[in-house]
Design an enzyme around this catalytic site. Structure first.
Site, mmCIF file in Angstrom:
data_model
loop_
_atom_site.group_PDB
_atom_site.id
_atom_site.type_symbol
_atom_site.label_atom_id
_atom_site.label_comp_id
_atom_site.label_asym_id
_atom_site.label_seq_id
_atom_site.Cartn_x
_atom_site.Cartn_y
_atom_site.Cartn_z
ATOM 1 C CG ASP A 62 -0.294 0.995 2.823
ATOM 2 O OD1 ASP A 62 -0.788 2.088 3.156
ATOM 3 O OD2 ASP A 62 0.474 0.877 1.855
ATOM 4 C CD GLU B 239 -1.605 5.204 4.870
ATOM 5 O OE1 GLU B 239 -0.442 4.912 5.169
ATOM 6 O OE2 GLU B 239 -1.980 5.484 3.723
ATOM 7 C CG ASP C 168 1.968 -0.921 -1.442
ATOM 8 O OD1 ASP C 168 1.227 0.069 -1.504
ATOM 9 O OD2 ASP C 168 2.757 -1.248 -2.354
#
Length: 195
Positions: free
Chosen positions: A7, A68, A141
């Protein structure tokens, strides 16, 4: 399949490693955050993200890296930092020959919770349940990184079958040369002349 989920972020870059196959219980092998100080020089922060990700790659030796996909937000500064950290993750994996998959936040939320509009608390709760953890990973996160890895494990077989079907279809398709467009016919040399 062992997947490192990333992330991306400059201040907090979530990382999580999940192992397993679609349709079977999954196992978390590690979760954490690579942190950089907000007041540090950009170059030093990117190097710190790289070094942190390299340590995770060395320790866990994933077969895939799921990152991501950066999407447009209102805060351009945040998007830039996220994009830069994302590029570092892609570079680290590619340097080692590890395939990288990009998943949008809504794809990840839909895969893990069933809704592409789920909030962070819902994602954390489902990650906790799916990986049989005692509590949701903190900060968010870290939970998001695990969700990315889970999403990739569940989506990869379907994506592979689709790619194989497209390749098989292309191989079976008759190969005809492309049509050559013709311009207007040129006048015959003998026509249009007067003696």
């Amino acid at each position: 399949m062992r997947v490192l989920g990333v992330d991306p972020g400059l201040t907090r870059c979530g990382v999580g490693v999940v192992e397993g196959v679609a349709g079977r219980p999954l196992t978390m092998l590690g979760v954490g955050v690579v942190r950089t100080p907000a007041d540090a020089d950009l170059g030093h922060r990117l190097v710190a993200v790289e070094q942190g990700l390299e340590q995770w790659l060395d320790e866990h030796r994933p077969e895939f890296v799921a990152v991501e996909r950066v999407f447009s937000q209102h805060n351009v500064r945040t998007v830039m930092g996220t994009a830069q950290a994302s590029a570092v993750a892609i570079l680290c994996a590619s340097r080692r020959g590890i395939p990288v998959a990009l998943h949008t936040p809504s794809e990840v939320k839909a895969a893990v919770t069933g809704s592409g509009r789920a909030d962070k608390a819902q994602v954390g709760a489902m990650v906790t349940r799916l990986l049989r953890l005692d509590a949701p990973p903190k900060p968010a996160d870290a939970a998001d990184a695990l969700a990315l890895a889970i999403c990739h494990i569940w989506r990869a077989p379907v994506q592979n079958r689709l790619q194989q079907a497209v390749a098989a279809h292309a191989a079976r398709a008759p190969r005809t040369p492309p049509a050559i467009p013709r311009g207007p016919a040129a006048p015959h040399p003998s026509k249009g002349r007067t003696a």
